[in-house]
Enzyme design. Structure first.
Site, short mmCIF file in Angstrom:
data_model
loop_
_atom_site.label_atom_id
_atom_site.label_comp_id
_atom_site.label_asym_id
_atom_site.label_seq_id
_atom_site.Cartn_x
_atom_site.Cartn_y
_atom_site.Cartn_z
N HIS A 148 3.63 78.29 32.87
CA HIS A 148 4.75 78.26 33.72
C HIS A 148 4.78 76.59 34.45
O HIS A 148 5.81 76.13 34.37
CB HIS A 148 4.51 79.15 34.79
CG HIS A 148 5.63 79.02 35.93
ND1 HIS A 148 6.67 79.92 36.03
CD2 HIS A 148 5.57 78.23 37.38
CE1 HIS A 148 7.45 79.46 36.99
NE2 HIS A 148 6.60 78.63 37.77
N HIS B 264 5.58 74.23 31.47
CA HIS B 264 7.15 74.10 31.13
C HIS B 264 8.11 73.72 32.07
O HIS B 264 8.81 72.89 31.85
CB HIS B 264 7.39 75.59 30.76
CG HIS B 264 8.85 75.87 30.30
ND1 HIS B 264 9.69 76.11 31.33
CD2 HIS B 264 9.38 75.67 29.39
CE1 HIS B 264 11.11 76.24 30.92
NE2 HIS B 264 10.79 75.90 29.56
#
Length: 427
Positions: A228, A231
């Protein structure tokens, strides 16, 4: 003045190591989060309570469960900063030095220099992995945030759909070649539409930061994973160089696919934010992860083909940059898919073994406490009793008691997670 009841209890326990602390009252634990295992016929509550501090009987809330999760968040922060910096250095050396900037966006917001984008990204990483959890320490999750999450996800669905429309009308639905397509830097209506789509796609990466903000406010630190954070952190700086130097053509295929995936993804988040009534219809979560992996496979194939065709209008430095990031994301998403949908039993077994290593009496304590709704030997977030820093009655003390409660909470939450997945048909 007579000492308070809390102080009396704590002092008595310290003098008599064989005496267990009484179970916490409802008033003492009214703010403690409950871990429900109703689907398994069990219920254990109040694993997060209060810990006595000072000699005046004052008590301070203690967060037990997030300890291990925050350690993982720290790893995510480190790699988020590293990957953001690496992408900025690559963009400056391999793209910024070899290609001129698009003059059409010289006066657009954040387009004058990559440093504001880099600075905002670093602030995001530090904010969601350090400052935010620190502010939320000792606090309850922010209440009544669900309506805001619903509105946010609804906006993201519409915003992503609009970006898909711009990419399609800017070229991919009106004549772009999927084999080799150079960037059009003119002021034609089609080229301008593609430029707008590319810029708004770049800008949407900052809007995506709000995803992690909701995790922090809800204290869902387990979702602030390496995948998470990496990205969300490297996309803005990568997109800055792409939009500033190649706001159209072959490289925008990635933006088209990613925006379409975001339409589907935020539709899922929108439904999930509506509450338990909708959750039985969210059985398709693992297929969303599969769609994300298919996205990166298509982007890889679309970029790698340039090695076998003559396409001088597309910079190889940009296309191979896309290949590298897509390959990394494909690996991270595949690893997430494997851990989420193929090895839940292994993960659960690992948690049980960890519990046995930390405390041989943990499982028996939990089983004894489940019938009463509280864990035996755990009172106000403290396990057992401590005499001169040593273990009493086989129950760990000092730093170990935090690990015991942490492992207990992690195991219980994993049980609930597996039960939920079974009900939704995700496993």
């Amino acid at each position: 003045m007579a000492p308070s009841s809390t102080t009396t209890t704590t002092t008595t326990t310290a003098r008599n190591p064989t005496t267990r602390k009484p179970p916490p009252t409802e008033a003492e634990n009214k703010d403690g989060p409950a871990f429900s295992l109703a689907s398994m016929g069990l219920r254990v509550e109040h694993l997060n309570g209060t810990e006595a501090r000072g000699g005046n009987g004052s008590q301070k809330p203690v967060d037990v469960f997030p300890i291990k999760r925050l350690a993982k968040v720290g790893v995510s922060a480190k790699w988020g900063i590293i990957m953001t910096t690496v992408n900025m250095v690559y963009g400056h050396l391999m793209v910024g030095r070899h290609f001129s900037r698009d003059p059409r966006q010289d006066q657009w917001m954040l387009m004058q220099s990559p440093f504001p984008t880099y600075f905002l990204t670093i602030c995001y990483v530090l904010g969601v992995t350090w400052l935010g959890p620190k502010i939320m320490e000792g606090r309850e999750p922010v209440p009544k945030i669900r309506p805001i999450m619903v509105l946010y996800n609804l906006f993201q669905v519409g915003f992503s759909a609009y970006i898909v429309y711009l990419f399609l009308m800017g070229g991919w639905a009106v004549g772009y070649s999927f084999q080799c397509q150079a960037c059009d830097f003119s002021n034609s209506p089609q080229a301008t539409t593609m430029l707008q789509g590319s810029y708004w796609y770049y800008f949407s990466k900052f809007v995506d930061f709000i995803d992690t903000l909701f995790f922090v406010l809800n204290k869902k630190y387990e979702h602030i994973s390496l995948l998470h954070v990496v990205h969300h952190s490297l996309m803005p700086i990568s997109m800055w160089y792409g939009v500033r130097h190649q706001p159209g053509g072959h490289v925008t295929f990635m933006g088209l696919l990613n925006s379409f995936v975001h339409v589907v993804m935020y539709t899922y988040y929108l439904l999930a934010a509506m509450g338990p009534r909708v959750r039985p219809y969210l059985w398709w979560k693992k297929y969303l992860t599969s769609l994300q992996m298919v996205q990166f496979v298509l982007v890889l194939a679309h970029s790698v083909q340039l090695a076998f065709v003559d396409c001088p209008g597309v910079p190889w430095r940009v296309s191979w940059w896309i290949c590298g990031n897509s390959l990394m994301f494909l690996f991270l998403f595949a690893n997430f898919y494997r851990q989420s949908y193929f090895n839940p039993d292994k993960e659960f077994s690992h948690s049980i073994q960890s519990a046995k290593i930390v405390s041989p009496t943990l499982l028996s304590d939990l089983s004894n406490g489940i019938s009463n709704g509280v864990s035996s030997g755990i009172s106000n977030g403290v396990s057992g009793s401590e005499v001169n820093g040593k273990v009493s009655n086989g129950t760990p003390s000092g730093g170990s008691r935090r690990r015991v409660a942490d492992t207990a909470c992690e195991t219980l939450q994993l049980c609930e997670k597996m039960a939920l997945k079974s009900r939704l048909g995700a496993i």
